[in-house]
Design a protein around this motif. Structure first.
Motif, mmCIF file in Angstrom:
data_model
loop_
_atom_site.group_PDB
_atom_site.id
_atom_site.type_symbol
_atom_site.label_atom_id
_atom_site.label_comp_id
_atom_site.label_asym_id
_atom_site.label_seq_id
_atom_site.Cartn_x
_atom_site.Cartn_y
_atom_site.Cartn_z
ATOM 1 N N SER A 158 -17.445 0.120 -28.094
ATOM 2 C CA SER A 158 -16.964 -0.222 -27.690
ATOM 3 C C SER A 158 -18.013 -1.441 -28.161
ATOM 4 O O SER A 158 -18.749 -1.563 -27.618
ATOM 5 C CB SER A 158 -15.523 -1.226 -27.132
ATOM 6 N N VAL A 189 -17.385 -4.068 -27.702
ATOM 7 C CA VAL A 189 -17.415 -5.883 -26.477
ATOM 8 C C VAL A 189 -18.439 -5.562 -25.756
ATOM 9 O O VAL A 189 -18.370 -5.549 -24.911
ATOM 10 C CB VAL A 189 -16.143 -5.585 -26.122
ATOM 11 N N THR A 204 -6.943 -11.199 -32.190
ATOM 12 C CA THR A 204 -8.311 -11.061 -33.050
ATOM 13 C C THR A 204 -10.021 -10.965 -32.406
ATOM 14 O O THR A 204 -9.440 -10.917 -31.211
ATOM 15 C CB THR A 204 -7.787 -12.554 -33.922
ATOM 16 N N GLN A 205 -10.340 -10.874 -32.770
ATOM 17 C CA GLN A 205 -11.850 -11.221 -32.805
ATOM 18 C C GLN A 205 -12.307 -12.143 -33.446
ATOM 19 O O GLN A 205 -12.382 -12.687 -34.484
ATOM 20 C CB GLN A 205 -12.584 -9.536 -33.053
ATOM 21 N N ASN A 219 -12.033 -12.297 -38.465
ATOM 22 C CA ASN A 219 -12.133 -11.926 -37.209
ATOM 23 C C ASN A 219 -12.217 -10.400 -36.945
ATOM 24 O O ASN A 219 -10.937 -9.779 -35.984
ATOM 25 C CB ASN A 219 -10.410 -12.387 -37.861
ATOM 26 N N THR A 220 -13.217 -9.946 -37.432
ATOM 27 C CA THR A 220 -13.642 -8.046 -38.016
ATOM 28 C C THR A 220 -14.205 -7.980 -37.270
ATOM 29 O O THR A 220 -15.214 -8.112 -38.022
ATOM 30 C CB THR A 220 -12.704 -7.187 -38.946
ATOM 31 N N ASP A 221 -14.267 -6.869 -36.194
ATOM 32 C CA ASP A 221 -15.620 -6.622 -35.448
ATOM 33 C C ASP A 221 -16.310 -5.308 -36.579
ATOM 34 O O ASP A 221 -18.273 -5.328 -35.468
ATOM 35 C CB ASP A 221 -15.470 -7.303 -33.983
ATOM 36 N N SER A 232 -16.293 -10.976 -29.075
ATOM 37 C CA SER A 232 -14.256 -10.759 -28.539
ATOM 38 C C SER A 232 -13.702 -9.707 -28.763
ATOM 39 O O SER A 232 -13.432 -10.469 -30.100
ATOM 40 C CB SER A 232 -14.131 -12.106 -27.963
ATOM 41 N N GLU A 233 -12.554 -9.708 -28.604
ATOM 42 C CA GLU A 233 -11.426 -8.744 -28.613
ATOM 43 C C GLU A 233 -10.651 -9.779 -27.974
ATOM 44 O O GLU A 233 -10.333 -9.161 -26.705
ATOM 45 C CB GLU A 233 -11.484 -7.372 -29.047
ATOM 46 N N THR A 238 -6.232 -8.872 -27.615
ATOM 47 C CA THR A 238 -5.258 -8.351 -28.141
ATOM 48 C C THR A 238 -3.455 -9.143 -27.859
ATOM 49 O O THR A 238 -4.043 -10.086 -27.096
ATOM 50 C CB THR A 238 -4.549 -7.176 -27.357
#
Length: 530
Positions: free
Chosen positions: A230, A232, A396-397, A285-287, A294-295, A297
């Motif tokens: 991940s 993160v 978002t991320q 907003n997409t990693d 950071s994510e 949910t």
């Protein structure tokens, strides 16, 4: 506005009832779990590790809507520069940082930065403490390495925010007649006892540098054993990236250049394209292309607040958020004007009326876009481009480290050693990825590299560090400025407000910090008037 929006004034303007509250009373137990509870189970260690990205997004919205974790600290740093004017609004909970008000040790806003940061450190200490290297599995060693990396990130941030460096607004001799030059923050590790915490002096720059490097070396040693993919989680590229940031702080440019290049070569991420940056549904907003993120949910408490989260504050187009209620973020007008019209990044902000790019911007809602102020940010889009449903738009991320930063660190570090080489690296990046017609025609290549880095990383919480370490002035008051009246502050070198003040509760509970605080920079500057 949606019903989730609570209208109350910024808590940061109120002085705390400063009782005996500090990191000690905040449950600062460095031994978070016993060895028996964690070393026997990789899953238990993994649960502790995921507490770190959870803490990145921890919110305390009941006590103030500026309290939404690491992203809020990033935003605080950005509004303290000259790059991010905010539309004047009574809903702006960050106004004290924008106007150099209430920066002393007795204010709630400073308390939040201190308590949040040490809570993050406590969480990393828990991971490090949980893994006995003599009995740990490879997977656990990788997790411990990630804990070291995150702890290094937290201390590197704190050191740069609180280290006293010379300014044009205060002197290094504080009200207690002590010289605090080069002092950073107290170091608390997984081995620090409560007795030590109560008599724990501010580390010098050298002491802090040695400590952070030790953490980064420990991270590098075993980070390849981390099997969690991940974004993160920090991996080898992030450890190299943190070393690049670290060596820039210390002005060790040869090593900064070295580790920036190692990060570029090691990363699984890549430079964002024009399509990536400007995409209305996934823009910033997409990693997938980032190094560390950071994510959030839909189940996260930040998202559930509706308004105390990254998107609600950073996306002007999210119509349920704080930004849409008034305090929208903009780019500085003079900064925007300096960006070449052939640089696609200029489309990340709304052009002024009559500007060369006016009408070329893309909006999620055309009618709402037309109502945005000139220079308003379009950079951070709500998730899936959803501007109305907070459960979707705020899930978002946002970036904590991107490879683009490494290209700029490499170029600047090279320029400090050899201007021509630094210029060649900057021009290569810009022509390849941002503006095929780019050409540098100035005389100060370091300043130009930092400017282009400011454009690239606008809103990502990093410009503060460059301004402070390079002793650069902040200029907000000038003809045509888009800063509101009381934020039009000009300095001749790094601003006094960039030497953050340690909160009084830490003084009350840590005798070694008492009498060695930074001078209060509040109201050191008079707003510019036309």
């Amino acid at each position: 506005m949606k019903r989730y929006f609570k209208s109350f004034l910024t808590l940061g303007v109120f002085s705390l009832a400063l009782a005996n509250y500090s990191c000690i009373e905040d449950g600062f137990d460095t031994r978070v779990a016993t060895e028996e509870e964690t070393t026997s189970s990789s899953k238990a260690t993994e649960a502790l590790l995921f507490g770190i990205p959870a803490q990145i997004n921890a919110e305390d919205a009941d006590n103030g809507h500026y309290r939404w974790g690491y992203g809020a600290i990033m935003h605080i740093r950005d509004v303290m520069t000259g790059d991010m004017p905010i539309v004047y609004s009574s809903y702006d909970h960050f106004s004290s940082w924008e106007t150099n008000k209430n920066q002393g040790k007795t204010y709630a806003i400073g308390q939040y930065i201190w308590n949040y940061s040490y809570k993050l450190i406590q969480t990393t200490n828990g991971v490090i403490n949980a893994v006995n290297e003599e009995t740990a599995t490879d997977a656990q060693l990788g997790m411990k390495a990630a804990g070291y990396a995150y702890r290094a990130l937290a201390y590197l941030d704190l050191a740069q925010m609180f280290e006293y460096l010379p300014t044009d607004g205060t002197t290094s001799t504080n009200e207690d007649k002590n010289d605090v030059s080069g002092l950073t923050v107290p170091i608390v590790t997984n081995e620090t006892t409560e007795e030590q915490v109560r008599n724990n002096p501010r580390a010098t720059r050298q002491q802090m540098a040695e400590f952070i490097l030790s953490d980064l070396d420990n991270a590098e040693k075993n980070i390849s054993k981390l099997t969690i993919s991940s974004k993160v989680m920090p991996h080898l590229d992030v450890v190299y990236g943190l070393k690049a940031r670290y060596y820039m702080w210390l002005a060790d440019y040869a090593n900064a250049e070295k580790y920036a290049r190692l990060a570029i070569n090691a990363t699984s991420g890549s430079v964002m394209t024009k399509a990536d940056c400007l995409d209305k549904a996934t823009g910033f907003n997409t990693d997938i292309k980032w190094m560390l993120a950071s994510e959030l949910t839909s189940e996260d408490s930040q998202v559930q607040t509706g308004i105390a989260n990254w998107t609600a504050w950073m996306s002007n187009e999210a119509q349920y958020g704080y930004a849409a209620a008034g305090p929208m973020s903009m780019i500085d007008a003079s900064m925007y004007a300096r960006i070449s019209d052939t640089d696609f990044r200029k489309l990340l902000w709304k052009a002024p009326e009559g500007g060369a790019l006016a009408g070329q911007e893309s909006y999620l809602d055309e009618a709402f876009g037309a109502s945005l102020p000139e220079y308003a940010s379009l950079k951070f889009r709500p998730a899936q481009g959803n501007v109305e449903e907070y459960q979707v738009g705020s899930a978002t991320q946002f970036p904590l480290m991107r490879v683009e930063e490494m290209y700029f660190i490499e170029a600047e570090a090279a320029a400090h050693q050899d201007a021509a080489r630094g210029q060649a690296l900057l021009e290569s990046f810009m022509k390849t990825y941002r503006d095929s017609k780019y050409a540098f025609s100035g005389t100060d290549i370091v300043e130009e590299i930092v400017f282009q880095k400011r454009v690239e990383l606008w809103g990502e919480g990093l410009t503060f560090f460059d301004i402070k370490r390079l002793d650069m002035p902040v200029t907000r008051g000038y003809a045509g400025t888009n800063f509101y009246d009381t934020a039009r502050l000009n300095t001749t070198r790094r601003p006094a407000w960039m030497n953050l003040v340690i909160v009084q509760t830490e003084e009350n509970n840590n005798s070694a910090v008492n009498h060695f605080n930074n001078p209060d920079p509040t109201d050191c500057y008079t707003p510019w008037k036309e």
